[in-house]
Motif scaffolding. Structure first.
Motif, PDB file in Angstrom:
ATOM      1  N   UNK A   6       0.680  -1.274   0.139  1.00  0.00           N
ATOM      2  CA  UNK A   6       0.133  -0.151   0.162  1.00  0.00           C
ATOM      3  C   UNK A   6       0.642   1.318   0.131  1.00  0.00           C
ATOM      4  N   UNK A   7       2.168   1.204   0.397  1.00  0.00           N
ATOM      5  CA  UNK A   7       2.887   2.322   0.455  1.00  0.00           C
ATOM      6  C   UNK A   7       3.284   2.769  -0.915  1.00  0.00           C
TER       7      UNK A   7
ATOM      8  N   UNK B  71       1.207   3.177  -3.264  1.00  0.00           N
ATOM      9  CA  UNK B  71      -0.004   4.089  -3.655  1.00  0.00           C
ATOM     10  C   UNK B  71       0.489   5.641  -2.924  1.00  0.00           C
ATOM     11  N   UNK B  72       0.734   5.584  -1.617  1.00  0.00           N
ATOM     12  CA  UNK B  72       0.914   6.815  -1.026  1.00  0.00           C
ATOM     13  C   UNK B  72       2.267   7.451  -1.603  1.00  0.00           C
ATOM     14  N   UNK B  73       3.289   6.672  -1.733  1.00  0.00           N
ATOM     15  CA  UNK B  73       4.367   7.193  -2.238  1.00  0.00           C
ATOM     16  C   UNK B  73       4.272   7.735  -3.518  1.00  0.00           C
ATOM     17  N   UNK B  74       3.565   7.104  -4.548  1.00  0.00           N
ATOM     18  CA  UNK B  74       3.480   7.570  -5.782  1.00  0.00           C
ATOM     19  C   UNK B  74       2.563   8.763  -5.988  1.00  0.00           C
ATOM     20  N   UNK B  75       1.552   8.771  -5.038  1.00  0.00           N
ATOM     21  CA  UNK B  75       0.728  10.113  -4.827  1.00  0.00           C
ATOM     22  C   UNK B  75       1.426  11.331  -4.591  1.00  0.00           C
TER      23      UNK B  75
ATOM     24  N   UNK C 178       6.868  -3.276  -3.691  1.00  0.00           N
ATOM     25  CA  UNK C 178       6.129  -3.688  -5.031  1.00  0.00           C
ATOM     26  C   UNK C 178       6.643  -4.922  -5.895  1.00  0.00           C
ATOM     27  N   UNK C 179       8.040  -5.337  -5.929  1.00  0.00           N
ATOM     28  CA  UNK C 179       8.502  -6.217  -6.477  1.00  0.00           C
ATOM     29  C   UNK C 179       8.124  -7.522  -5.668  1.00  0.00           C
TER      30      UNK C 179
ATOM     31  N   UNK D 156      -7.871  -4.814  -0.772  1.00  0.00           N
ATOM     32  CA  UNK D 156      -7.452  -4.210   0.751  1.00  0.00           C
ATOM     33  C   UNK D 156      -6.289  -3.527   0.585  1.00  0.00           C
ATOM     34  N   UNK D 157      -5.270  -3.720  -0.185  1.00  0.00           N
ATOM     35  CA  UNK D 157      -4.079  -2.795  -0.096  1.00  0.00           C
ATOM     36  C   UNK D 157      -4.471  -1.419  -0.848  1.00  0.00           C
ATOM     37  N   UNK D 158      -5.403  -1.359  -1.913  1.00  0.00           N
ATOM     38  CA  UNK D 158      -5.995  -0.253  -2.521  1.00  0.00           C
ATOM     39  C   UNK D 158      -6.459   0.525  -1.616  1.00  0.00           C
ATOM     40  N   UNK D 159      -7.528   0.154  -0.828  1.00  0.00           N
ATOM     41  CA  UNK D 159      -8.434   0.587   0.291  1.00  0.00           C
ATOM     42  C   UNK D 159      -7.437   1.317   1.213  1.00  0.00           C
TER      43      UNK D 159
END
Length: 296
Positions: free
Chosen positions: A105-106, A108-112, A133-134, A157-160
């Motif tokens: 999930x990190x 998503x937050x790092x990409x944002x 990610x890998x 779950x990780x997307x949420x």
């Protein structure tokens, strides 16, 4: 030092371990796979205990602004997604596998932060996120007991989780405290999950559950509700009394302990490639903790 306030941090680790193991026992050993009921029960217990604590003056909650509550509801929707999809995934996947996907999930937050908010991101943090990610991408390919439904729910779950963190970052930090946010989450979850239990088929399907009248099922459900509540309280307390880097270190330690001990209590089949993915995820999160601690 990374791990300050050892009493609060160790209590957090203990409740994290106990809560995760209890949930896994109910979901995978007893096979109570009715998430609207199980998660509804947990949020009901948590909400009632938090409400009682508020009325007794043990915690401070102030929900006088309706606009603030309404503005937080999108996060409450994501919270329901987190616990519902997490329950589905944990019932099918071993704890170390679930935590490895959860850690992604990190990304998503790092990409944002990097691509939307245009924040400066260190190469070390990018490297740590790529490790996460890998590991999450390769793990299903290496899993000898690949469960497509389990991984699908883990991805949801990780997307949420990632979306929840992004929303929390964008939301006005002075509006509601962490406890007030959690109180709204509890109330919203109970209402939504209770309403969904009949359409989802869980309400009447649970009547055929073979351990419905067994003491170990009742005691496990009671323990899951209480442990979830105390984990939430210790999480809020630890966040408020430590820096983000110190909290990240304690969270990492709790996950490592839980993932390391789980194969001794729950069945897990792993090969060299699977273990390699778990290690890569651990290295990635350790690097992430280091970047949080040093501010790089």
């Amino acid at each position: 030092m990374y791990l300050k306030r050892p009493a609060g941090g160790l209590a957090f680790c203990l409740f994290y371990l106990a809560s995760c193991f209890t949930n896994k026992y109910v979901l995978s050993v007893l096979k109570f796979t009715y998430p609207t009921l199980f998660q509804g029960w947990q949020t009901l217990v948590g909400g009632l205990l938090l409400h009682v604590s508020w009325k007794l003056g043990w915690v401070e909650i102030n929900l006088c602004s309706r606009s603030e509550i309404l503005s937080w509801l999108p996060a409450s929707v994501l919270f329901v997604g987190i616990i519902y999809a997490g329950s589905r995934a944990l019932s099918r996947l071993p704890i170390p596998v679930f935590l490895t996907v959860h850690n992604a999930a990190e990304v998503i937050t790092c990409g944002f932060q990097k691509f939307v908010q245009k924040e400066q991101t260190s190469h070390l943090k990018v490297c740590s996120v790529l490790f996460l990610l890998v590991a999450a991408v390769c793990l299903p390919l290496c899993d000898t007991e690949f469960d497509p439904n389990g991984y699908l729910w883990a991805v949801i779950h990780l997307i949420c989780v990632g979306a929840y963190k992004v929303f929390h970052k964008l939301w006005k930090p002075s509006s509601l405290s962490d406890l007030e946010q959690q109180y709204v989450n509890y109330v919203f979850s109970v209402v939504l999950l209770a309403s969904a239990s009949h359409p989802a088929g869980d309400l009447f399907s649970a009547l055929d559950f073979p351990f419905l009248y067994f003491y170990r099922f009742h005691s496990s459900c009671c323990a899951s509700g209480l442990l979830g509540f105390f984990l939430m309280l210790h999480t809020v307390k630890l966040k408020s009394s430590t820096t983000s880097g110190q909290y990240a270190a304690w969270s990492f330690l709790a996950k490592v302990i839980t993932a390391s001990l789980s194969p001794f209590f729950f069945v897990m089949t792993a090969n060299v490639l699977t273990i390699s993915c778990l290690v890569i995820s651990g290295v990635g999160e350790a690097l992430l903790v280091y970047t949080e601690r040093t501010g790089t």
